[in-house]
Design a protein around this motif. Sequence first.
Motif, PDB file in Angstrom:
ATOM      1  N   SER A  89       0.875  -1.170   0.000  1.00  0.00           N
ATOM      2  CA  SER A  89       0.000   0.000   0.000  1.00  0.00           C
ATOM      3  C   SER A  89       0.910   1.218   0.000  1.00  0.00           C
ATOM      4  CB  SER A  89      -0.902   0.006   1.238  1.00  0.00           C
ATOM      5  OG  SER A  89      -1.719  -1.142   1.271  1.00  0.00           O
ATOM      6  N   GLU A 139      -3.389   0.320  -8.762  1.00  0.00           N
ATOM      7  CA  GLU A 139      -2.636  -0.470  -7.788  1.00  0.00           C
ATOM      8  C   GLU A 139      -1.793   0.402  -6.860  1.00  0.00           C
ATOM      9  OE1 GLU A 139      -2.286  -4.739  -9.975  1.00  0.00           O
ATOM     10  OE2 GLU A 139      -0.684  -3.313 -10.378  1.00  0.00           O
ATOM     11  N   VAL A 156      -2.464   1.803  -3.811  1.00  0.00           N
ATOM     12  CA  VAL A 156      -3.453   1.796  -2.729  1.00  0.00           C
ATOM     13  C   VAL A 156      -3.090   2.935  -1.789  1.00  0.00           C
ATOM     14  CG1 VAL A 156      -4.521   0.422  -0.911  1.00  0.00           C
ATOM     15  CG2 VAL A 156      -3.690  -0.684  -2.989  1.00  0.00           C
ATOM     16  N   GLY A 189      -2.989  -5.021  -1.086  1.00  0.00           N
ATOM     17  CA  GLY A 189      -3.467  -3.783  -0.502  1.00  0.00           C
ATOM     18  C   GLY A 189      -3.706  -3.875   0.988  1.00  0.00           C
ATOM     19  N   LEU A 201      -6.334  -6.570  -6.449  1.00  0.00           N
ATOM     20  CA  LEU A 201      -6.760  -5.182  -6.326  1.00  0.00           C
ATOM     21  C   LEU A 201      -7.679  -4.799  -7.479  1.00  0.00           C
ATOM     22  CD1 LEU A 201      -3.346  -3.526  -5.384  1.00  0.00           C
ATOM     23  CD2 LEU A 201      -5.253  -4.002  -3.846  1.00  0.00           C
ATOM     24  N   GLN A 215      -9.433   1.807  -5.473  1.00  0.00           N
ATOM     25  CA  GLN A 215      -9.180   2.434  -4.179  1.00  0.00           C
ATOM     26  C   GLN A 215     -10.261   2.077  -3.157  1.00  0.00           C
ATOM     27  OE1 GLN A 215      -6.378   3.954  -3.494  1.00  0.00           O
ATOM     28  NE2 GLN A 215      -5.717   3.632  -5.605  1.00  0.00           N
ATOM     29  N   ARG A 240     -11.320  -4.998  -3.636  1.00  0.00           N
ATOM     30  CA  ARG A 240     -10.577  -6.252  -3.677  1.00  0.00           C
ATOM     31  C   ARG A 240     -11.473  -7.326  -4.296  1.00  0.00           C
ATOM     32  NH1 ARG A 240      -8.290  -2.538  -1.744  1.00  0.00           N
ATOM     33  NH2 ARG A 240      -7.034  -2.406   0.166  1.00  0.00           N
TER      34      ARG A 240
END
Length: 659
Positions: free
Chosen positions: A161, A177, A179, A240, A324, A327, A332
């Motif tokens: 992340s 990606e 995060v 994430g 992912l 956001q 997920r």
Amino acid sequence: MIYLILMLMSLFTPKGYAEISPVYPMRNHQSDLTRQFEYRLGEDHLIYLRSLDRENAKTFAGGDLKADPKALEWHLFDEVGYPYKKSFFKDKCSLLNEGEYISEIAVASEQLIAVSNTNKVFMYKPTVLERPITWSDELGSPFSNELYLPAKRRSWSFSCSVRDKDIRRVDFIDPSERVIYYSDMNGVKFDFGYTATIYVLLEDGQRIVYWDTGLPPSFSRGFLSPLNGTTQGQSISAAGSTIFISALDSTNKLRFFTRMYDYEINGACPGLTYTYQVKPNLDSNSETVALGFGERKLPLEGWREHAVTNIPEGHLSSQVSIHLTGQGNAARELRIQGTDVANRRGYYFKRIDDLNWQFQPDERLDVMTQAPFPYNPQAQEMGKNYSGQVIKAKTPEFQIELHSFHPFLTAEEPCILSVNYKGETANLNLHCVDGWTLVSHTKYHEDLIGVQEGEPKYLQATLVLTPEQLNTSQNSLIHKLIQENFLPYHEQVNSIQLVADNGNVYLSTTDGELKLYFSRSLSSSELDDSFYLKRARAVVQLEAPQNKEEVLKLIHKNKEILNELTEIQDQYRRDELRFLMEDLCVVLARPMASVIFNFEKDDPTYKKAVEDLKKPLKNQLRTEWNNLKKDNPTFQMSKDMLEARILELEELYDGYPND
């Protein structure tokens, strides 16, 4: 013509793999993927890459993305396919020792982890500013060293992340990606800094240990499998900062859970501010709060189960994969390898907040074993109960016990302080989080942390009283005792310090006004399962040798284990002395760092981190000193056992006639 095409394709295909289109859908340690690339580990133990963007094919070169129309075909990662460094004689000199090779890989946001056959971890980290980059074989902070995955593990995964910031590069990561934030339990969106985390499901299936790039290089931090460690994990996948696990419960039922957890959000990270107060009127649609600002609500959600009631029984494996999709906490996708009612191979999938699973056929996927690790009914219960005594309190006449405690507890699974006073009892919730320390043993730290034969685990904790316990109108004796002795620490985040192992727990408040000590005796099964005794008994209890040659082999085996355990014990002693010196240096340097960070106005994180570390560092200094002075009874028992067995075997060997 067909033969010619196949031959040309093979030039760009990793050995042992055929051209795969579309991408392989389940992440594993031979194959992984991001939005931009698919990664493969070939049978030649080299890492291969192919671009997934047909309109703008690129590859990696020294940490940067480089346009290359041939990148749609399989090619060696960063030209060589193995971890390398620069040297005087060669631009890309292998970091692998003789006989060492890459056996597993994992990818998150184009950051690559490679693990060798010795379990050593290598990292390709393009987030650093300098270019061109090389691989790292020494990891961790503030002092880097070699990092090894626990040798006895069931599964592991890698997650990242990261938020855009001037001090790091993220331009090579696909926007979906990056995060950049998570939402706490008050619905507030908080920025991530940079959290690249390796999670490892240990051999017992009940503990998950982790390391991230901002922590000292060892797997001494962890948390328990779902339902307080009563389930036994089969497989994990992470993305994430979210972990997806398959686990067996005590009825041998295969169940699936997710949990969002890393060191920035778990309540332990120095420099960040946390709260246990519910603030329901906050605007969840507001802009994200920058790292170091705001109050992050604890506890987190904890393990969430994902029911599979719409999937026919017997059609699921334990193989899981998480991906992912954008956001936010809910971005997920979960996947479980299995078969449908027509026994077609494929995987079930759903978004993390959806209820129903859908099936995607894919004949490339194997029919996986439902549970490769059978449920062990003799497994140790994780939560332990300790009897206690009051060392210091304003009203010291009460009795106290500690229930359901384990050194890997998190804020989401509170242990219980059971207080008894003149026949009345109250159970107080104590939410524990990790305590940051410099300690990092290169190997076996995951098994020798929080146990008497290793070293105690340092924890921080927050006491959270119930509305009834907070009710000042109550006139009972137990309520008056709570008001006087425990109310001052209610929701005072991390105001309680613990130094704990499986036999002793020392608890003290930051102000020094409350000090408690808890203890318990280890059961015979715990001793049998202890690190040193378990390894010694494994060789001592081998079948009796039948001839002179077998006796000699067994003598060598016992001596080998004795030397190995002695070296581990000696190395731990050397490490403890080094940690003591490092802690002392950092404690002495901390006031100067505090003065320096007073001038940092834009980011309060560093200044607060220096203050947050004041108590942990001093506690660790005392702990290291005590560790150097204490004996290790289980090591001595193991040593005595092996030496006695060696003597017995040598006498048996001498009894055989000479050839």
